[in-house]
Design an enzyme around this catalytic site. Structure first.
Site, mmCIF file in Angstrom:
data_model
loop_
_atom_site.group_PDB
_atom_site.id
_atom_site.type_symbol
_atom_site.label_atom_id
_atom_site.label_comp_id
_atom_site.label_asym_id
_atom_site.label_seq_id
_atom_site.Cartn_x
_atom_site.Cartn_y
_atom_site.Cartn_z
ATOM 1 N N GLY A 26 0.827 -1.206 0.000
ATOM 2 C CA GLY A 26 0.000 0.000 0.000
ATOM 3 C C GLY A 26 0.854 1.245 0.000
ATOM 4 N N LYS A 27 0.222 2.372 0.319
ATOM 5 C CA LYS A 27 0.940 3.646 0.290
ATOM 6 C C LYS A 27 1.865 3.790 1.497
ATOM 7 C CE LYS A 27 -3.481 5.838 1.599
ATOM 8 N NZ LYS A 27 -3.794 4.781 2.513
ATOM 9 N N ASP A 168 -8.201 6.638 10.491
ATOM 10 C CA ASP A 168 -8.239 6.295 9.058
ATOM 11 C C ASP A 168 -9.140 5.080 8.852
ATOM 12 O OD1 ASP A 168 -7.624 6.506 6.335
ATOM 13 O OD2 ASP A 168 -5.853 5.232 6.504
ATOM 14 N N ASN A 173 -9.830 -0.523 5.593
ATOM 15 C CA ASN A 173 -9.056 -0.883 6.776
ATOM 16 C C ASN A 173 -9.857 -1.724 7.773
ATOM 17 O OD1 ASN A 173 -6.595 0.151 5.983
ATOM 18 N ND2 ASN A 173 -7.103 2.224 6.688
ATOM 19 N N ASP A 185 -4.635 -1.434 10.484
ATOM 20 C CA ASP A 185 -3.968 -0.236 9.953
ATOM 21 C C ASP A 185 -4.091 0.972 10.888
ATOM 22 O OD1 ASP A 185 -2.524 1.315 8.255
ATOM 23 O OD2 ASP A 185 -3.975 1.348 6.614
HETATM 24 N N1 ADP Z 1 -3.043 -8.804 9.869
HETATM 25 C C1 ADP Z 1 -3.431 -8.899 8.592
HETATM 26 N N2 ADP Z 1 -4.036 -10.036 8.131
HETATM 27 C C2 ADP Z 1 -4.428 -10.117 6.838
HETATM 28 N N3 ADP Z 1 -4.249 -9.150 5.931
HETATM 29 C C3 ADP Z 1 -3.650 -8.007 6.318
HETATM 30 C C4 ADP Z 1 -3.220 -7.816 7.661
HETATM 31 N N4 ADP Z 1 -2.657 -6.599 7.771
HETATM 32 C C5 ADP Z 1 -2.740 -6.041 6.549
HETATM 33 N N5 ADP Z 1 -3.333 -6.877 5.664
HETATM 34 C C6 ADP Z 1 -3.579 -6.606 4.227
HETATM 35 O O1 ADP Z 1 -2.604 -5.688 3.774
HETATM 36 C C7 ADP Z 1 -3.218 -4.472 3.320
HETATM 37 C C8 ADP Z 1 -2.354 -3.274 3.727
HETATM 38 O O2 ADP Z 1 -2.206 -3.205 5.128
HETATM 39 P P1 ADP Z 1 -2.529 -1.883 5.950
HETATM 40 O O3 ADP Z 1 -2.207 -2.177 7.376
HETATM 41 O O4 ADP Z 1 -3.916 -1.428 5.652
HETATM 42 O O5 ADP Z 1 -1.423 -0.870 5.388
HETATM 43 P P2 ADP Z 1 -1.512 0.389 4.413
HETATM 44 O O6 ADP Z 1 -1.069 1.503 5.273
HETATM 45 O O7 ADP Z 1 -0.546 0.080 3.338
HETATM 46 O O8 ADP Z 1 -2.937 0.560 3.943
HETATM 47 C C9 ADP Z 1 -4.602 -4.471 3.942
HETATM 48 O O9 ADP Z 1 -5.543 -3.796 3.138
HETATM 49 C C10 ADP Z 1 -4.937 -5.934 4.029
HETATM 50 O O10 ADP Z 1 -5.513 -6.398 2.828
HETATM 51 MG MG MG Z 2 -4.699 0.317 4.870
#
Ligand code: ADP
Ligand code: MG
Length: 297
Positions: A26-27, A168, A173, A185
């Site tokens: 992601g970003k 957020d 999320n 997130d």
């Molecule tokens: N603990 C987790 N279990 C399963 N999928 C996850 C988990 N954490 C993140 N993801 C996947 O990774 C993606 C990006 O993680 P996220 O924490 O939302 O970071 P970002 O800041 O890049 O949005 C999420 O949209 C989700 O699909």
């Molecule tokens: Mg996210």
């Protein structure tokens, strides 16, 4: 797969046995599926500050606790050391929020470790053991939407009871598992009491939930949970057992009626004065304003 450089320290420390596949980039971060013994977990690798986006904005940082006053001074001055500390505080904020929320009973991934900018956490799965979908990836029946919405409002209340606002929260999320939604997130989670923007962030989080679930159950779009829970929070009476209605009569609106009426009256008086001034200007020299008609005296 070949181990990404940033995850190598976790392998060296024996926290991770193998990196299986990238899950999402992601970003803010890249997330990988890793194997730890027999378990699958997620490793979230934060991007360098300069590759990350808007969420480091000052409005999120306000009220955030720093380890000691020397760090706080350095951060305030923005020195090189300070920038590093800001960076660490930022990356640790998600870990701190996850530990705090998990122990308060909020449904978030269980955090296991944080090492050199990599967060190791529970992998949230669907019924087949694959990574769970995000709310944005699913379609819901109206009753399911109502149930998940009510559950997430309750989760937001629990977060607020521990002093945090997600900041957020959106359909991107929240992951959906066979046993319900899980919130993810959280690096931008804000201190509910110490940050002046906490209420507007809460309102946005709650509004995002209403508009997402409102796609499937339109009446949810009319709910006003943010103001309702915030009024209890400000009064110091919010608890996980607080019963919310989603209806909120805004006391400000009642007060506003009075101030609008006063403004109308002030504008009317201004206009009267202007008219009177014009009448005086138009009057022939030497002659003052007409006396008011007898019925006005
Ligand atoms: N603990 C987790 N279990 C399963 N999928 C996850 C988990 N954490 C993140 N993801 C996947 O990774 C993606 C990006 O993680 P996220 O924490 O939302 O970071 P970002 O800041 O890049 O949005 C999420 O949209 C989700 O699909
Ligand atoms: Mg996210």
């Amino acid at each position: 797969m070949k181990t990404p450089k940033r995850i190598e320290p976790l392998i060296e420390d024996g926290l991770v046995d193998e990196v299986l596949r990238p899950l999402m980039s992601g970003k803010e971060a890249a997330v990988y599926v890793v194997r730890c013994g027999k378990e699958l977990r997620c490793a979230k690798v934060y991007k360098e500050a300069n590759k990350r986006s808007f969420r480091q904005a000052a409005e999120y940082q306000e009220g955030r606790k720093v380890r000691n006053s020397r760090d706080a001074r350095a951060m305030a001055k923005g020195s090189k050391f300070g920038r590093k500390e800001t960076e660490d505080a930022w990356q640790n904020a998600e870990v701190a929020a996850l530990f705090r929320l998990a122990s308060a009973g909020v449904r978030v991934p269980k955090p296991f470790d944080f090492l050199e900018g990599v967060l190791l956490m529970e992998m949230i799965c669907d019924e087949y053991g694959d990574a769970a979908p995000r709310l944005n990836d699913v379609t819901l029946e109206p009753d399911q939407a109502r149930e998940y919405h009510a559950f997430l409002i309750q989760q937001i209340v629990l977060m607020l009871c521990t002093g945090l606002v997600h900041g957020d929260l959106s359909e991107f999320n929240v992951l959906l598992t066979p046993t319900g939604p899980v919130i993810i997130d959280l690096p931008q989670a804000v201190d509910a009491a110490g940050n002046n923007h906490a209420f507007s962030m809460l309102e946005r989080d709650v509004g995002n939930m209403a508009s997402y679930f409102g796609r499937f159950a339109p009446e949810l779009k009319q709910t006003r949970y943010a103001r309702e829970m915030w009024s209890y929070f400000e009064a110091g009476t919010l608890s996980p057992a607080t019963v919310l209605t989603g209806v909120f009569a805004d006391p400000d609106e009642i007060a506003d009626v009075g101030s609008v009426l006063r403004e109308i009256e002030a504008a009317r008086l201004d206009e009267d004065r202007r008219q009177a001034g014009r009448a005086a200007d138009d009057a022939p020299p030497g002659k003052t304003e007409e006396p008011p008609p007898p019925w006005m005296q």
